[in-house]
Write a protein that holds these residues in place. Structure first.
Motif, PDB file in Angstrom:
ATOM      1  N   ARG A 285      42.355  47.197  50.911  1.00  0.00           N
ATOM      2  CA  ARG A 285      41.599  48.442  50.996  1.00  0.00           C
ATOM      3  C   ARG A 285      42.101  49.406  49.921  1.00  0.00           C
ATOM      4  NH1 ARG A 285      40.781  50.623  56.970  1.00  0.00           N
ATOM      5  NH2 ARG A 285      39.386  48.829  57.026  1.00  0.00           N
ATOM      6  N   GLU A 286      43.417  49.413  49.714  1.00  0.00           N
ATOM      7  CA  GLU A 286      44.003  50.265  48.676  1.00  0.00           C
ATOM      8  C   GLU A 286      43.619  49.782  47.283  1.00  0.00           C
ATOM      9  OE1 GLU A 286      48.222  50.401  49.405  1.00  0.00           O
ATOM     10  OE2 GLU A 286      47.894  50.832  51.532  1.00  0.00           O
ATOM     11  N   LEU A 287      43.635  48.459  47.064  1.00  0.00           N
ATOM     12  CA  LEU A 287      43.286  47.915  45.747  1.00  0.00           C
ATOM     13  C   LEU A 287      41.843  48.225  45.371  1.00  0.00           C
ATOM     14  CD1 LEU A 287      44.842  44.318  45.712  1.00  0.00           C
ATOM     15  CD2 LEU A 287      45.546  46.276  44.360  1.00  0.00           C
ATOM     16  N   ILE A 288      40.933  48.066  46.324  1.00  0.00           N
ATOM     17  CA  ILE A 288      39.515  48.273  46.059  1.00  0.00           C
ATOM     18  C   ILE A 288      39.173  49.759  46.045  1.00  0.00           C
ATOM     19  CG2 ILE A 288      37.179  47.805  46.941  1.00  0.00           C
ATOM     20  CD1 ILE A 288      38.640  45.340  45.725  1.00  0.00           C
ATOM     21  N   GLY A 289      39.928  50.549  46.810  1.00  0.00           N
ATOM     22  CA  GLY A 289      39.674  51.978  46.869  1.00  0.00           C
ATOM     23  C   GLY A 289      38.615  52.364  47.886  1.00  0.00           C
ATOM     24  N   ARG A 290      38.188  51.398  48.680  1.00  0.00           N
ATOM     25  CA  ARG A 290      37.185  51.633  49.725  1.00  0.00           C
ATOM     26  C   ARG A 290      37.422  50.651  50.854  1.00  0.00           C
ATOM     27  NH1 ARG A 290      31.725  51.603  46.249  1.00  0.00           N
ATOM     28  NH2 ARG A 290      30.818  52.452  48.134  1.00  0.00           N
TER      29      ARG A 290
ATOM     30  N   GLU B  10      32.508  33.262  43.753  1.00  0.00           N
ATOM     31  CA  GLU B  10      31.806  34.260  42.939  1.00  0.00           C
ATOM     32  C   GLU B  10      32.125  35.674  43.414  1.00  0.00           C
ATOM     33  OE1 GLU B  10      27.566  33.861  42.456  1.00  0.00           O
ATOM     34  OE2 GLU B  10      27.746  31.718  42.049  1.00  0.00           O
ATOM     35  N   LEU B  11      32.232  35.849  44.724  1.00  0.00           N
ATOM     36  CA  LEU B  11      32.564  37.170  45.270  1.00  0.00           C
ATOM     37  C   LEU B  11      33.938  37.617  44.796  1.00  0.00           C
ATOM     38  CD1 LEU B  11      32.044  39.613  47.084  1.00  0.00           C
ATOM     39  CD2 LEU B  11      32.941  38.252  48.995  1.00  0.00           C
ATOM     40  N   ILE B  12      34.908  36.731  44.835  1.00  0.00           N
ATOM     41  CA  ILE B  12      36.258  37.089  44.375  1.00  0.00           C
ATOM     42  C   ILE B  12      36.243  37.443  42.889  1.00  0.00           C
ATOM     43  CG2 ILE B  12      38.610  36.231  44.035  1.00  0.00           C
ATOM     44  CD1 ILE B  12      38.174  34.600  46.653  1.00  0.00           C
ATOM     45  N   ASP B  13      35.524  36.671  42.085  1.00  0.00           N
ATOM     46  CA  ASP B  13      35.402  36.991  40.659  1.00  0.00           C
ATOM     47  C   ASP B  13      34.759  38.367  40.460  1.00  0.00           C
ATOM     48  OD1 ASP B  13      36.592  34.610  39.858  1.00  0.00           O
ATOM     49  OD2 ASP B  13      34.683  33.578  39.542  1.00  0.00           O
ATOM     50  N   TYR B  14      33.722  38.655  41.222  1.00  0.00           N
ATOM     51  CA  TYR B  14      33.035  39.947  41.139  1.00  0.00           C
ATOM     52  C   TYR B  14      33.996  41.093  41.475  1.00  0.00           C
ATOM     53  CZ  TYR B  14      29.828  43.744  42.271  1.00  0.00           C
ATOM     54  OH  TYR B  14      29.201  44.964  42.328  1.00  0.00           O
ATOM     55  N   LEU B  15      34.745  40.930  42.562  1.00  0.00           N
ATOM     56  CA  LEU B  15      35.682  41.971  42.970  1.00  0.00           C
ATOM     57  C   LEU B  15      36.756  42.187  41.918  1.00  0.00           C
ATOM     58  CD1 LEU B  15      36.101  40.985  46.721  1.00  0.00           C
ATOM     59  CD2 LEU B  15      34.753  42.898  45.788  1.00  0.00           C
ATOM     60  N   ALA B  16      37.252  41.092  41.325  1.00  0.00           N
ATOM     61  CA  ALA B  16      38.276  41.200  40.285  1.00  0.00           C
ATOM     62  C   ALA B  16      37.732  41.929  39.057  1.00  0.00           C
ATOM     63  CB  ALA B  16      38.790  39.820  39.909  1.00  0.00           C
ATOM     64  N   LYS B  17      36.505  41.641  38.691  1.00  0.00           N
ATOM     65  CA  LYS B  17      35.907  42.236  37.495  1.00  0.00           C
ATOM     66  C   LYS B  17      35.542  43.708  37.706  1.00  0.00           C
ATOM     67  CE  LYS B  17      32.104  41.687  34.248  1.00  0.00           C
ATOM     68  NZ  LYS B  17      30.907  40.933  33.899  1.00  0.00           N
ATOM     69  N   HIS B  18      34.966  44.035  38.858  1.00  0.00           N
ATOM     70  CA  HIS B  18      34.430  45.371  39.067  1.00  0.00           C
ATOM     71  C   HIS B  18      35.366  46.337  39.799  1.00  0.00           C
ATOM     72  CE1 HIS B  18      30.758  43.060  38.224  1.00  0.00           C
ATOM     73  NE2 HIS B  18      30.365  44.189  37.673  1.00  0.00           N
ATOM     74  N   TYR B  19      36.395  45.818  40.464  1.00  0.00           N
ATOM     75  CA  TYR B  19      37.279  46.686  41.242  1.00  0.00           C
ATOM     76  C   TYR B  19      38.748  46.539  40.859  1.00  0.00           C
ATOM     77  CZ  TYR B  19      33.252  47.850  44.075  1.00  0.00           C
ATOM     78  OH  TYR B  19      32.029  48.312  44.481  1.00  0.00           O
ATOM     79  N   SER B  20      39.316  45.349  41.040  1.00  0.00           N
ATOM     80  CA  SER B  20      40.738  45.173  40.747  1.00  0.00           C
ATOM     81  C   SER B  20      41.061  43.694  40.528  1.00  0.00           C
ATOM     82  CB  SER B  20      41.590  45.699  41.908  1.00  0.00           C
ATOM     83  OG  SER B  20      42.949  45.374  41.697  1.00  0.00           O
ATOM     84  N   PRO B  21      41.589  43.342  39.351  1.00  0.00           N
ATOM     85  CA  PRO B  21      41.977  41.945  39.117  1.00  0.00           C
ATOM     86  C   PRO B  21      43.089  41.493  40.073  1.00  0.00           C
ATOM     87  CG  PRO B  21      42.310  43.287  37.135  1.00  0.00           C
ATOM     88  CD  PRO B  21      41.799  44.191  38.200  1.00  0.00           C
ATOM     89  N   GLU B  22      43.814  42.448  40.630  1.00  0.00           N
ATOM     90  CA  GLU B  22      44.922  42.115  41.524  1.00  0.00           C
ATOM     91  C   GLU B  22      44.460  41.382  42.781  1.00  0.00           C
ATOM     92  OE1 GLU B  22      48.796  41.673  42.543  1.00  0.00           O
ATOM     93  OE2 GLU B  22      48.011  42.409  40.644  1.00  0.00           O
ATOM     94  N   ILE B  23      43.257  41.654  43.247  1.00  0.00           N
ATOM     95  CA  ILE B  23      42.790  40.989  44.459  1.00  0.00           C
ATOM     96  C   ILE B  23      42.660  39.481  44.232  1.00  0.00           C
ATOM     97  CG2 ILE B  23      40.306  41.315  44.110  1.00  0.00           C
ATOM     98  CD1 ILE B  23      40.184  41.933  47.185  1.00  0.00           C
ATOM     99  N   LYS B  24      42.205  39.095  43.054  1.00  0.00           N
ATOM    100  CA  LYS B  24      42.097  37.668  42.741  1.00  0.00           C
ATOM    101  C   LYS B  24      43.483  37.042  42.622  1.00  0.00           C
ATOM    102  CE  LYS B  24      39.876  34.415  39.610  1.00  0.00           C
ATOM    103  NZ  LYS B  24      38.903  34.277  38.521  1.00  0.00           N
ATOM    104  N   ARG B  25      44.405  37.740  41.975  1.00  0.00           N
ATOM    105  CA  ARG B  25      45.770  37.221  41.849  1.00  0.00           C
ATOM    106  C   ARG B  25      46.393  37.003  43.221  1.00  0.00           C
ATOM    107  NH1 ARG B  25      45.807  40.302  36.988  1.00  0.00           N
ATOM    108  NH2 ARG B  25      46.486  42.210  38.012  1.00  0.00           N
ATOM    109  N   GLU B  26      46.228  37.967  44.116  1.00  0.00           N
ATOM    110  CA  GLU B  26      46.838  37.838  45.444  1.00  0.00           C
ATOM    111  C   GLU B  26      46.192  36.742  46.272  1.00  0.00           C
ATOM    112  OE1 GLU B  26      48.181  40.901  47.821  1.00  0.00           O
ATOM    113  OE2 GLU B  26      48.663  42.247  46.166  1.00  0.00           O
ATOM    114  N   LEU B  27      44.879  36.601  46.187  1.00  0.00           N
ATOM    115  CA  LEU B  27      44.188  35.595  46.999  1.00  0.00           C
ATOM    116  C   LEU B  27      44.318  34.174  46.450  1.00  0.00           C
ATOM    117  CD1 LEU B  27      40.872  37.456  47.870  1.00  0.00           C
ATOM    118  CD2 LEU B  27      42.595  36.659  49.508  1.00  0.00           C
TER     119      LEU B  27
END
Length: 94
Positions: free
Chosen positions: A10-15, A28-45
């Motif tokens: 929630r902190e990484l995405i900001g929402r 594809e969803l993880i790639d989208y989140l990494a590109k548009h919000y935070s690359p860190e979410i992909k690294r962690e997952l």
């Protein structure tokens, strides 16, 4: 589809929730989140040491309509615009 985030994600995405469309798979969803919000979410997952050491597909938990994607098709789990996705970070503890 609605995508809800918990704890540190929630902190990484900001929402706590976003809405996305035309995304076909969990990968594809993880790639989208990494590109548009935070690359860190992909690294962690997907790229944490626990993924490599334990041979897990995902470090954390992703639910699609209440079902863990690890019990479906993993990153290839298909998504539809009316789905609800919940993304939890890896849990720690002992």
């Amino acid at each position: 589809m609605k995508v809800k985030f918990y704890a540190t994600f929630r902190e990484l995405i900001g929402r706590k929730e976003i809405e996305v469309h035309d995304i076909k798979t969990v990968g594809e969803l993880i790639d989208y989140l990494a590109k548009h919000y935070s690359p860190e979410i992909k690294r962690e997952l997907l790229e944490s040491p626990r993924v490599k050491e334990a041979g897990k597909a995902i470090d954390g938990m992703i639910l699609v309509n209440g079902h863990n994607v690890l019990h479906l098709k993993g990153l290839d789990t298909e998504l539809k615009d009316d789905d609800e996705v919940h993304i939890f970070p890896p849990a720690g503890g002992g």
